[in-house]
Enzyme design. Structure first.
Site, short mmCIF file in Angstrom:
data_model
loop_
_atom_site.label_atom_id
_atom_site.label_comp_id
_atom_site.label_asym_id
_atom_site.label_seq_id
_atom_site.Cartn_x
_atom_site.Cartn_y
_atom_site.Cartn_z
N LYS A 111 -3.24 -14.48 -3.94
CA LYS A 111 -1.90 -15.17 -4.01
C LYS A 111 -2.18 -16.32 -4.69
O LYS A 111 -1.26 -16.94 -5.40
CB LYS A 111 -1.51 -15.34 -2.52
CG LYS A 111 -0.61 -13.93 -2.03
CD LYS A 111 -0.10 -13.78 -1.03
CE LYS A 111 0.44 -12.34 -0.57
NZ LYS A 111 1.04 -12.25 0.70
N LYS A 193 -4.23 -0.90 -3.37
CA LYS A 193 -3.57 -0.37 -2.23
C LYS A 193 -2.11 -0.09 -2.52
O LYS A 193 -1.39 -0.95 -3.17
CB LYS A 193 -4.02 -1.24 -1.13
CG LYS A 193 -3.04 -2.19 -0.87
CD LYS A 193 -3.41 -2.83 0.59
CE LYS A 193 -2.21 -4.03 0.72
NZ LYS A 193 -1.14 -4.07 2.01
N LYS A 196 4.05 -2.86 -0.19
CA LYS A 196 5.58 -3.15 -0.52
C LYS A 196 5.75 -4.24 -1.49
O LYS A 196 6.96 -4.44 -2.15
CB LYS A 196 5.95 -3.91 0.98
CG LYS A 196 5.68 -3.22 2.05
CD LYS A 196 6.28 -4.13 3.21
CE LYS A 196 5.59 -3.93 4.40
NZ LYS A 196 5.91 -5.04 5.32
#
Ligand code: ATP
Ligand code: LTN
Length: 333
Positions: A111, A193, A196
């Protein structure tokens, strides 16, 4: 009875990866453990959220927990922000956590790379809040997907450090990461992966997707070169589809391979879409059948149960630290 604790964030839409890597195991384990399943809305705000949507998604996720089979009669379902002790213990743990160990967290590094200097302090501190969640409940086992393994190790380190410095206070939890399904990959990029927060919606099958969407996503799923349909680590796209097939049908890998022997990728995708559609069909109905009143009662009970346990741990922690509060200071001896 031993305890389990786990949670998911009420952001975006919950997908097959979340279900197969985590929620499915919560449902199975709830019969053997005293279970706490949290909707971690304080973790959600480490990224900017639309307030109205966040509130909506919090209720929806609670409904999904119940719809997939978490039984509020035996498990505690609650919202993280309903129990103030989570934020309070986070502060305490912040004071024993080290910058260097948080800087090593791969989720933070990913991030931070995307947001560079503007990466939030909450993103940095995210794993400490997660440790507080777990340690407040004297948890034995934490069922999560593979991506949370490193956070669990940090949780253990913080518990061990606190116990060493201030006396035995926290149970040191173990991670429960399933052998199959711990890392379901994106349908559009088997190197990533299923997520969302992925901008590419085609890569994730959401639990509340309708039949057309599910059909389309599997149809467009990336495959590997070659034609054989078998589990093979060097062919991650097909192996991912087969893993989903395995978990949804409960069939053994060799059984699945012989079923698809001589058949093409198209057939695998078609069957997988049908199985997934049938599997998810009752879910939406179940989600919609839970009334606001019923959900309200479940979350009220969850809050009460969770608060009691969390508060007891927090009081021990504060006493160990010598910051038990004004009441004690007034009692002179
Ligand atoms: P995202 O899907 O955007 O990465 P997340 O991992 O932050 O979101 P959460 O709702 O916090 O999502 O995760 C709930 C659980 O689902 C966690 O235990 C996590 O490890 C698990 N999980 C998430 N993605 C996958 C995946 N692709 N395969 C298996 N488990 C997963
Ligand atoms: N960080 C987790 C969600 C989470 C969690 C927890 C999981 C927050 N607190 C405590 C297990 C136990 C994630 O999946 N992103």
């Amino acid at each position: 009875m031993k305890r389990i604790f786990s949670g998911a964030q009420p952001t975006g839409n919950i997908h097959l990866g979340n279900y197969l890597g985590a929620l499915r195991n919560w449902v199975a384990l709830q019969h053997e453990y005293e279970s706490f399943f949290c909707i971690v809305n304080l973790h959600a705000i480490t990224a900017r959220q639309d307030p109205k949507l966040l509130a909506e998604k919090t209720g929806e996720l609670a409904r999904i927990y119940i719809a997939v089979g978490i039984d509020p009669g035996i498990s505690t379902i609650f919202v993280q922000s309903d129990v103030a002790a989570h934020a309070e213990l986070t502060w305490v743990l912040n004071c024993i956590a080290r910058m260097s160990e948080l800087e090593r967290m791969t989720q933070f590094k990913d991030k931070a790379r995307k947001q560079s200097e503007n990466v939030g302090v909450g993103v940095f501190d995210y794993p400490v809040l997660m440790a507080a969640d777990i340690l407040l409940y004297q948890t034995d086992l934490v069922p999560v997907g593979e991506d949370q393994k490193q956070h669990l190790e940090l949780t253990r380190d913080l518990a061990i450090r606190f116990n060493r410095d201030y006396g035995d206070t926290f149970r040191v939890p173990d991670a429960y990461i399933p052998k199959v399904g711990a890392r379901i990959m994106s349908l559009s990029d088997p190197a990533k992966k299923m997520s969302k927060s992925d901008d590419d919606l085609a890569g994730s099958v959401m639990l509340l997707d309708d039949a057309d969407n599910i059909q389309r996503k599997f149809k467009r799923a990336v495959t590997d070169s070659g034609t054989e349909i078998r589990f093979d680590a060097t062919r991650p796209a097909i192996t991912n589809l087969l893993t989903i097939f395995q978990l949804l049908t409960g069939q053994a890998p060799d059984e699945i391979e012989s079923h698809f022997a001589g058949k093409g990728y198209g057939q695998l995708k078609q069957e997988l879409a049908e199985i997934t559609i049938e599997f998810l069909r009752p879910l939406r109905e179940k989600v919609e059948s839970i009334s606001d009143k019923e959900l309200g009662t479940i979350l009220d009970q969850g809050r009460q149960k969770a608060r009691g346990i969390a508060q007891a741990t927090l009081e021990t922690v504060m006493a160990r630290l010598g910051i038990s509060g004004a009441k004690e200071l007034l009692v002179r001896n």
